[in-house]
Design an enzyme around this catalytic site. Sequence first.
Site, PDB file in Angstrom:
ATOM      1  N   GLU A  82       0.669 -29.513  -0.331  1.00  0.00           N
ATOM      2  CA  GLU A  82       1.158 -30.709   0.069  1.00  0.00           C
ATOM      3  C   GLU A  82       1.818 -30.405   1.825  1.00  0.00           C
ATOM      4  OE1 GLU A  82       3.571 -32.831  -1.506  1.00  0.00           O
ATOM      5  OE2 GLU A  82       3.556 -34.467  -0.359  1.00  0.00           O
TER       6      GLU A  82
ATOM      7  N   ASN B 203      -0.582 -42.333  -4.616  1.00  0.00           N
ATOM      8  CA  ASN B 203       0.102 -40.991  -5.377  1.00  0.00           C
ATOM      9  C   ASN B 203       1.240 -41.766  -5.774  1.00  0.00           C
ATOM     10  OD1 ASN B 203       1.464 -38.636  -6.058  1.00  0.00           O
ATOM     11  ND2 ASN B 203       2.670 -38.722  -4.051  1.00  0.00           N
ATOM     12  N   GLU B 204       1.546 -41.496  -6.588  1.00  0.00           N
ATOM     13  CA  GLU B 204       3.251 -42.280  -7.296  1.00  0.00           C
ATOM     14  C   GLU B 204       3.336 -43.805  -6.598  1.00  0.00           C
ATOM     15  OE1 GLU B 204       6.731 -39.378  -6.720  1.00  0.00           O
ATOM     16  OE2 GLU B 204       5.506 -38.082  -8.407  1.00  0.00           O
TER      17      GLU B 204
ATOM     18  N   TYR C  24       8.205 -33.376 -13.810  1.00  0.00           N
ATOM     19  CA  TYR C  24       8.668 -32.524 -13.387  1.00  0.00           C
ATOM     20  C   TYR C  24      10.018 -32.415 -14.384  1.00  0.00           C
ATOM     21  CZ  TYR C  24       6.749 -32.760  -9.034  1.00  0.00           C
ATOM     22  OH  TYR C  24       5.464 -32.723  -7.933  1.00  0.00           O
TER      23      TYR C  24
ATOM     24  N   GLU D 118       0.861 -33.160 -10.957  1.00  0.00           N
ATOM     25  CA  GLU D 118       2.528 -32.781 -10.718  1.00  0.00           C
ATOM     26  C   GLU D 118       2.984 -32.646 -11.995  1.00  0.00           C
ATOM     27  OE1 GLU D 118       3.797 -34.657  -7.514  1.00  0.00           O
ATOM     28  OE2 GLU D 118       2.114 -35.086  -6.134  1.00  0.00           O
TER      29      GLU D 118
ATOM     30  N   GLN E 168       3.919 -26.349  -6.222  1.00  0.00           N
ATOM     31  CA  GLN E 168       2.824 -26.343  -5.299  1.00  0.00           C
ATOM     32  C   GLN E 168       2.796 -24.663  -5.680  1.00  0.00           C
ATOM     33  OE1 GLN E 168       3.106 -28.900  -1.873  1.00  0.00           O
ATOM     34  NE2 GLN E 168       3.976 -30.393  -3.125  1.00  0.00           N
TER      35      GLN E 168
END
Length: 490
Positions: free
Chosen positions: A25, A171-172, A238, A292, A341
């Site tokens: 990113e 995204n999200e 996460y 992710e 990432q």
Amino acid sequence: MNRLVINADLGNQRISRHIYGHFAEHLGRCIYGGLWVGEDSLIPNLRGLRQDVVDALRAIRVPNLRWPGGCFADEYHWMDGIGARAQRPAMLNTHWGGVVETNHFGTHEYMDLCAQLDCEPYICANLGSGTVREMQQWVEYLTAPAGPMADLRRQHGRAEPWTVRMWGVGNENWGCGGSMRPEYYADEYRRYATYCRNLGDNVLYRIACGPSGADYRWTRVLMREAAGRMQALAPHYYCGSGSSSRSATDFAEEDWFYQLQRALLMDELIRRHGAIMDQYDPDRRVGMVIDEWGTWHAVEPGTHPGFLYQQNSLRDALVAGATLNIFNQHCDRVQGANIAQTVNVLQAMVLTEEDSDRILLTPTYHAFEMFKEHQDAMLVETTLDSEDYAFGDACIPAINASASRNDAAQLLLTVCNMDPNGERQLRCEVRGMTVNRLTGRVLTAAEMTAHNTFDDPHSVRPEAYIVPEIHHGTVKLMLPPRSVLAIKAE
Ligand code: AHR
């Protein structure tokens, strides 16, 4: 007793290599300083891409690289990132540190990076603050053989269309990508995805924004309203950091246990989201692409809080190993995943020192390297009975594992011993295969907080593991405490 039965001749699911995907990113020093240094840099580079990092990533066989975000994707306007670099307009990266984004790394630089890595591109396009037209034109710019966008691409030096199969449509979007309700996003997804078309020989794999963690309602609504128009749904998860300390390298057993317990939740998330997906898609056509995942510690002291630069210890390698074992075991539904990432951000593979040419490979990098031969191999049926690793009044299975066979019929077994204190014996019974040779490697260290630094970059790295003799298909493996092992049987 810990016992693993490996039925080497059973199993009909292939482990997609895309489970081993990565994510870069425009955040902190991931792109600028991490992957891109520019053509005028003193750091050796090929067309601006730093060669030490590219070489390191090639060695773990990166199958795809998701870009340009993350949250950044939903404020990125791709046309600002093409043409002569000096003329590209700058923008403010409002999500990540409020820094000025020069747009010097754009579509052509990214496609060059994918070519240098020999990986598939995976572009996440802007649904949150962009337009349908903008997304449609980006698909055309990259993949159309003819037409105005193809002409523009040609003007910028690329005549042939590229192949770009994987497209994220936002995204999200429940959060940084527009704070949408699932019903609203489902409608927006349908609208945007309609105009992301297959052009020439390029066949799109459209990936819809999935839920955050255990948001099962999001999955239900998306599958109900839009399953027929997507090729995959992309949950994010996460596993946080420690329970009392958020430091990446200064933590106690309580934090170790908490972190690994949270990582193992991935299994439940896949099962439960998968069960909802099964209701709407019993043939499992729609993939789950967990684009992710990873650890999220405190930033390193003295670094910008918005840059998410964190160290990476043996604990992170155990998170990676256990998670990849889980993904492998669910490869009938999990068609892809992207650890967050690639460089200098969150659970990175590579860290680069600021204003220097030094880099280090993290323990997580080594776990990916040890697992790389699972990519595109056939998952083999395994049954594992594991003792518990207990801490306080909670416990998790001490051991997790997965096994696959490649086209040359070699078997790869990957095993994690999550217990930081004791070695564990694992009795492995290999059935359906005559084993002539066993070789192994192990990743461990004397301390659970062990990590690599720029001054001592090889403190944590895989060593040879002497595999005991196999008798009548049974081998007793001694798993060192806090270890990741890769055993190859031929
Ligand atoms: O990976 C960092 C950020 O985490 C991403 O930009 C966002 O999608 C997620 O919340």
